[in-house]
Design an enzyme around this catalytic site. Structure first.
Site, PDB file in Angstrom:
ATOM      1  N   HIS A 257       0.833  -1.210   0.000  1.00 12.22           N
ATOM      2  CA  HIS A 257       0.000   0.000   0.000  1.00 12.22           C
ATOM      3  C   HIS A 257       0.868   1.262   0.000  1.00 12.22           C
ATOM      4  O   HIS A 257       0.705   2.149  -0.852  1.00 12.22           O
ATOM      5  CB  HIS A 257      -0.903  -0.029   1.240  1.00 12.22           C
ATOM      6  CG  HIS A 257      -1.842   1.124   1.361  1.00 12.22           C
ATOM      7  ND1 HIS A 257      -3.176   1.037   1.040  1.00 12.22           N
ATOM      8  CD2 HIS A 257      -1.651   2.411   1.760  1.00 12.22           C
ATOM      9  CE1 HIS A 257      -3.765   2.204   1.239  1.00 12.22           C
ATOM     10  NE2 HIS A 257      -2.849   3.065   1.684  1.00 12.22           N
ATOM     11  N   GLU A 258       1.801   1.345   0.932  1.00  9.63           N
ATOM     12  CA  GLU A 258       2.620   2.551   1.059  1.00  9.63           C
ATOM     13  C   GLU A 258       3.577   2.723  -0.118  1.00  9.63           C
ATOM     14  O   GLU A 258       3.867   3.850  -0.529  1.00  9.63           O
ATOM     15  CB  GLU A 258       3.387   2.534   2.382  1.00  9.63           C
ATOM     16  CG  GLU A 258       2.504   2.536   3.625  1.00  9.63           C
ATOM     17  CD  GLU A 258       1.550   3.710   3.670  1.00  9.63           C
ATOM     18  OE1 GLU A 258       1.871   4.779   3.107  1.00  9.63           O
ATOM     19  OE2 GLU A 258       0.464   3.575   4.270  1.00  9.63           O
TER      20      GLU A 258
ATOM     21  N   HIS B 193       3.424   6.717  -6.824  1.00  7.38           N
ATOM     22  CA  HIS B 193       2.560   7.780  -7.336  1.00  7.38           C
ATOM     23  C   HIS B 193       3.249   9.142  -7.160  1.00  7.38           C
ATOM     24  O   HIS B 193       3.323   9.956  -8.087  1.00  7.38           O
ATOM     25  CB  HIS B 193       1.220   7.751  -6.590  1.00  7.38           C
ATOM     26  CG  HIS B 193       0.141   8.571  -7.215  1.00  7.38           C
ATOM     27  ND1 HIS B 193      -1.134   8.665  -6.688  1.00  7.38           N
ATOM     28  CD2 HIS B 193       0.124   9.357  -8.318  1.00  7.38           C
ATOM     29  CE1 HIS B 193      -1.875   9.445  -7.454  1.00  7.38           C
ATOM     30  NE2 HIS B 193      -1.128   9.894  -8.439  1.00  7.38           N
TER      31      HIS B 193
END
Length: 471
Positions: A264-265, A271
């Protein structure tokens, strides 16, 4: 802009200023509103003080008979336990405590609705909802489409509740039974190095350039991985435009949950990296509407990889349960919150007095609607509106549901379409705020003003329900 070359970089920024011009008042009025801002934020600040500092929950006995005081931090852990007595006592202890302050909390909640609605009106917005969505130019249709589309597929949530009741083997499924894992006593140790290897394999569908960058992050200390004295709890990603790369800070422990947290991180980090290394400074950041998309795409790809490769039936059951719970808590639950907010603000605009009883009755009816006939909707849950701090940031929570839906739809297209979908997705990751977030997602292949991406995500949920039933 046309005649002065240096201004071209700021074309979108200037257009945004002009777009919002009708909601900016004259200097005198802006000065008056700024002086009232501290008063306007009083309900939110009051709630924060109450909820974070003043409220105290009762002490109960855990499954070994040891006294334990309920706190915000251990409440969900208690609801996840297998001792039903402990779950029920924790559930009732929390909501009875909130209920003992219901009139104060209701008045404070209503004051926040009033101040936000007033500021929206003074700034010439059609409604508070229009005001909340305007900053990122999100069409109101996106919000309404989410609520409508989820309403059309409420049967899936009801089926899941029926399956949960069946697997748990209870005569009645209560609200305090919702968080119990359906796969009991499953543990799997995964070291940090093993987690890095698994994540790299899971993200291969995104291409060699993407995984090479993730490998760079793992090997060159982008990740501060272990707990340390004075270190913030939880996990998060942080970076800024001129830094060589973002950083991930987490507190890794050797389990499956932290494997997903790492994926997730790293999604956030990629991004941020791609946007800041592609876009000029004014457009290098991205807004909250799309902030959780990249992180959730990574989680979804990891989930599909693990489901595809595991031969351990207990692990597979754990993963399916984990995935289903994400749909319940992130899409259905957050949409329920969003629908509650819309109903409350609509009632206020119609002149309804928002008493604690009105808020509780409205919320309780929604809980019944979303959970169906398999669930005994305990009366205490009517006070849950008082426990949600996000409601003091109006019309915020819907973004969890839209972001998760978009991410699941994108991950499905990446796995089914391959290179073209990956190319669109990477353009999205590199987009920063160079376009409106709704348009960035359209370019990636999902239009959140239509039911399609939400329905694509819910199809995955339906398949998970059927798989868990077969398992």
């Amino acid at each position: 802009i046309a005649s002065y070359e240096p201004l071209k970089l700021y074309k979108r920024s200037l257009e945004e200023v002009l777009r919002q011009k009708e909601h900016i008042l004259d200097a005198k009025m802006e000065d008056v509103l700024s002086q009232f801002r501290e008063i306007a934020t009083a309900p939110s600040n009051t709630y924060a003080m109450f909820n974070n500092a003043d409220i105290k929950f009762p002490t109960i006995q855990d499954s070994q008979g040891t006294p334990i005081q309920i706190t915000h931090g251990n409440f969900i852990d208690l609801l996840e336990g297998h001792d039903r007595r402990v779950r029920e006592e924790a559930f009732k202890g929390v909501y009875h405590t909130y209920s003992s302050f219901k009139n104060t909390l209701g008045t404070n909640f209503a004051a926040n609705v009033t101040q936000y609605s007033l500021f929206a009106k003074l700034r010439n917005f059609k409604s508070p909802l229009h005001a909340a969505l305007d900053a990122n130019n999100i069409p109101v249709e996106v919000y309404n489409n989410l609520i409508h589309t989820m309403g059309e597929h409420m049967n899936l949530m009801h089926r899941y509740m029926g399956l949960r009741k069946e697997i748990m083997g209870v005569d009645e499924l209560h609200m305090y039974d919702l968080f119990v894992p359906l796969v009991s006593d499953f543990t799997k140790e995964i070291t940090y190095d093993e987690a890095c290897s698994i994540v790299l394999e899971a993200l291969k569908p995104l291409g060699e350039d993407y995984t090479a960058l993730v490998k760079e992050a793992f090997e060159n200390r982008w990740v501060d991985k272990y707990e340390n004295e004075g270190k913030r709890s939880g996990a998060y990603s942080w970076g800024c435009f001129d830094a060589p790369h973002p950083y991930v800070l987490m507190n890794y422990t050797n389990n499956v949950n932290n494997l997903f947290t790492l994926a997730h991180e790293i999604g956030h980090a990629m991004h941020s990296y791609l946007s800041s290394h592609t876009q000029p400074y004014p457009y290098a950041d991205y807004c909250i509407f799309v902030a959780e998309v990249a992180s959730t795409v990574n989680e979804a790809l990891l989930m599909q990889y693990l489901l595809k490769t595991t031969t351990d039936e207990a692990f597979r059951k754990y993963l399916v349960n984990y995935f289903m719970e994400q749909f319940r808590t992130t899409i259905y639950r957050q949409t329920m919150f969003a629908e509650f907010e819309k109903m409350v603000y609509d009632m206020h605009m119609e002149g309804v007095t928002l008493t604690s009883q009105t808020l509780s009755d409205t919320y309780y009816a929604l809980v019944k609607k979303y959970h169906g006939d398999h669930m005994v909707v305990d009366s205490e849950i009517a006070m849950e509106w008082a426990r949600i701090p996000h409601f003091y940031t109006p019309f915020y929570v819907y973004q969890y549901a839209t972001g998760y839906s978009a991410a699941i739809a994108l991950s499905e297209s990446i796995l089914s379409e391959g290179e073209e979908a990956v190319k669109r997705y990477k353009n999205f990751l590199s987009g920063g705020s160079s376009k409106d977030p709704i348009d960035l997602l359209k370019d990636a292949g999902v239009d959140m003003s239509t039911p399609a991406p939400i329905e694509a995500a819910l199809k995955v949920f339906e398949n998970l329900i059927e798989e868990m039933r077969s398992l």
